[in-house]
Design an enzyme around this catalytic site. Structure first.
Site, PDB file in Angstrom:
ATOM      1  N   ASN A  76       0.844  -1.200   0.000  1.00  0.00           N
ATOM      2  CA  ASN A  76       0.000   0.000   0.000  1.00  0.00           C
ATOM      3  C   ASN A  76       0.879   1.249   0.000  1.00  0.00           C
ATOM      4  O   ASN A  76       1.955   1.292   0.608  1.00  0.00           O
ATOM      5  CB  ASN A  76      -1.014   0.000   1.155  1.00  0.00           C
ATOM      6  CG  ASN A  76      -0.417  -0.208   2.517  1.00  0.00           C
ATOM      7  OD1 ASN A  76       0.581  -0.903   2.682  1.00  0.00           O
ATOM      8  ND2 ASN A  76      -1.019   0.386   3.522  1.00  0.00           N
ATOM      9  N   ILE A  77       0.406   2.244  -0.726  1.00  0.00           N
ATOM     10  CA  ILE A  77       1.151   3.501  -0.882  1.00  0.00           C
ATOM     11  C   ILE A  77       0.192   4.635  -0.535  1.00  0.00           C
ATOM     12  O   ILE A  77      -0.729   4.935  -1.308  1.00  0.00           O
ATOM     13  CB  ILE A  77       1.685   3.658  -2.320  1.00  0.00           C
ATOM     14  CG1 ILE A  77       2.549   2.439  -2.709  1.00  0.00           C
ATOM     15  CG2 ILE A  77       2.484   4.958  -2.451  1.00  0.00           C
ATOM     16  CD1 ILE A  77       2.961   2.410  -4.175  1.00  0.00           C
ATOM     17  N   GLU A  78       0.398   5.214   0.643  1.00  0.00           N
ATOM     18  CA  GLU A  78      -0.504   6.278   1.106  1.00  0.00           C
ATOM     19  C   GLU A  78       0.002   7.646   0.651  1.00  0.00           C
ATOM     20  O   GLU A  78       1.144   7.795   0.205  1.00  0.00           O
ATOM     21  CB  GLU A  78      -0.633   6.202   2.631  1.00  0.00           C
ATOM     22  CG  GLU A  78      -1.256   4.873   3.048  1.00  0.00           C
ATOM     23  CD  GLU A  78      -1.465   4.747   4.541  1.00  0.00           C
ATOM     24  OE1 GLU A  78      -0.939   5.574   5.317  1.00  0.00           O
ATOM     25  OE2 GLU A  78      -2.153   3.789   4.930  1.00  0.00           O
ATOM     26  N   CYS A  98      -4.144   0.707  -2.438  1.00  0.00           N
ATOM     27  CA  CYS A  98      -3.959  -0.555  -1.711  1.00  0.00           C
ATOM     28  C   CYS A  98      -2.902  -1.433  -2.400  1.00  0.00           C
ATOM     29  O   CYS A  98      -2.674  -1.327  -3.610  1.00  0.00           O
ATOM     30  CB  CYS A  98      -5.262  -1.336  -1.664  1.00  0.00           C
ATOM     31  SG  CYS A  98      -6.565  -0.568  -0.714  1.00  0.00           S
ATOM     32  N   GLU A 106      -3.034  -4.582  -3.180  1.00  0.00           N
ATOM     33  CA  GLU A 106      -3.563  -5.461  -4.234  1.00  0.00           C
ATOM     34  C   GLU A 106      -3.600  -4.740  -5.577  1.00  0.00           C
ATOM     35  O   GLU A 106      -3.250  -5.299  -6.611  1.00  0.00           O
ATOM     36  CB  GLU A 106      -5.001  -5.896  -3.886  1.00  0.00           C
ATOM     37  CG  GLU A 106      -5.139  -6.677  -2.604  1.00  0.00           C
ATOM     38  CD  GLU A 106      -5.401  -5.796  -1.394  1.00  0.00           C
ATOM     39  OE1 GLU A 106      -4.752  -4.744  -1.246  1.00  0.00           O
ATOM     40  OE2 GLU A 106      -6.259  -6.168  -0.583  1.00  0.00           O
ATOM     41  N   CYS A 140     -10.386  -4.736   0.332  1.00  0.00           N
ATOM     42  CA  CYS A 140     -11.465  -3.746   0.365  1.00  0.00           C
ATOM     43  C   CYS A 140     -12.345  -3.889  -0.876  1.00  0.00           C
ATOM     44  O   CYS A 140     -11.999  -4.572  -1.851  1.00  0.00           O
ATOM     45  CB  CYS A 140     -10.895  -2.328   0.472  1.00  0.00           C
ATOM     46  SG  CYS A 140     -10.267  -1.663  -1.080  1.00  0.00           S
ATOM     47  N   CYS A 162     -10.757  -2.875  -4.254  1.00  0.00           N
ATOM     48  CA  CYS A 162      -9.833  -3.876  -4.797  1.00  0.00           C
ATOM     49  C   CYS A 162     -10.598  -5.082  -5.339  1.00  0.00           C
ATOM     50  O   CYS A 162     -10.192  -5.676  -6.342  1.00  0.00           O
ATOM     51  CB  CYS A 162      -8.829  -4.306  -3.736  1.00  0.00           C
ATOM     52  SG  CYS A 162      -7.614  -3.014  -3.400  1.00  0.00           S
TER      53      CYS A 162
HETATM   54  N1  THU Z   1      -5.191  -1.520   2.524  1.00  0.00           N
HETATM   55  C1  THU Z   1      -4.618  -2.338   1.600  1.00  0.00           C
HETATM   56  O1  THU Z   1      -3.562  -2.028   1.050  1.00  0.00           O
HETATM   57  N2  THU Z   1      -5.255  -3.494   1.295  1.00  0.00           N
HETATM   58  C2  THU Z   1      -6.348  -3.978   1.951  1.00  0.00           C
HETATM   59  O2  THU Z   1      -6.784  -5.083   1.659  1.00  0.00           O
HETATM   60  C3  THU Z   1      -6.994  -3.163   2.987  1.00  0.00           C
HETATM   61  C4  THU Z   1      -6.450  -1.794   3.169  1.00  0.00           C
HETATM   62  C5  THU Z   1      -4.472  -0.303   2.908  1.00  0.00           C
HETATM   63  C6  THU Z   1      -5.074   0.997   2.464  1.00  0.00           C
HETATM   64  C7  THU Z   1      -4.488   1.952   3.497  1.00  0.00           C
HETATM   65  O3  THU Z   1      -3.180   2.330   3.084  1.00  0.00           O
HETATM   66  C8  THU Z   1      -4.362   1.122   4.743  1.00  0.00           C
HETATM   67  O4  THU Z   1      -4.404  -0.234   4.313  1.00  0.00           O
HETATM   68  C9  THU Z   1      -5.463   1.367   5.771  1.00  0.00           C
HETATM   69  O5  THU Z   1      -6.711   1.256   5.211  1.00  0.00           O
END
Ligand code: THU
Length: 130
Positions: free
Chosen positions: A42-44, A53, A55, A86, A89
Site C-alpha cells: 500500500n502507498i498512502e 492498496c 492489491e 477492500c 480492490c
Molecule cells: N489496505 C490495503 O492495502 N489493502 C487492503 O486489503 C486493505 C487496506 C491499505 C489501504 C491503506 O493504506 C491502509 O491499508 C489502511 O486502510
C-alpha cells in the site's frame, strides 16, 4: 506454484509499504497464469484519498507489463484475523475474471476464497453494452 513462496514475497513487499498515516502495512503477491509474480504494497498519500492498496499496486504492475490472466493473489497484513481486500480492490480484481484470493494473518493463518465469491452481484463491462 508454491503458496509459501508467494506469502514470503508478499511479506517482503509489505516491508516497502508507505503507510505513515494509518501505520497499517499490507503486502500482495500476484501470480499470473504465465508463471510471473508481481508484488505490491500500500502507498498512502498526505491527500488521503490518493492512497492505493497493495492489491491494486500488484495488479496494475502486472497489467502494465501486459499480463491480465491471473492464477491467484496473496494478501498479507499484521492482522489478528486474515486480512480482507477492500471493496475497491474486489472490483478491480473482478475486472480480470475469477481467480483465487489467499488472505493471510499476522500469525500466518490462511483463508482461501475467490474473486467471484468475494464480489457476487458485481458490476461488469456487460452493463456498458447499452
Ligand atoms: N489496505 C490495503 O492495502 N489493502 C487492503 O486489503 C486493505 C487496506 C491499505 C489501504 C491503506 O493504506 C491502509 O491499508 C489502511 O486502510
Amino acid at each position: 506454484m508454491n503458496d509459501e513462496l508467494l506469502i514470503k514475497l508478499a511479506n517482503e513487499a509489505k516491508e516497502n509499504a508507505h503507510a505513515p498515516y494509518s501505520k497499517f502495512r499490507v503486502g500482495a503477491a500476484l501470480l499470473t497464469k504465465s508463471g510471473k509474480i508481481y508484488t505490491g504494497c500500500n502507498i498512502e498519500n498526505s491527500s488521503f484519498g490518493l492512497s492505493v492498496c497493495a492489491e491494486r499496486v500488484a495488479i496494475f504492475k502486472a497489467v502494465s507489463e501486459g499480463e491480465k490472466d491471473f492464477e491467484k493473489i496473496v494478501i498479507v497484513a499484521d492482522t489478528d484475523e486474515t486480512i480482507r481486500p477492500c471493496g475497491a480492490c474486489r472490483q478491480v480484481m473482478a475486472e480480470f475474471g475469477d481467480f483465487e484470493v489467499i488472505m493471510v494473518s499476522k500469525k500466518g493463518e490462511i483463508s482461501r476464497s475467490s474473486v467471484r465469491k468475494l464480489l457476487p452481484y458485481r458490476f461488469n463491462g456487460d452493463f456498458l453494452k447499452i
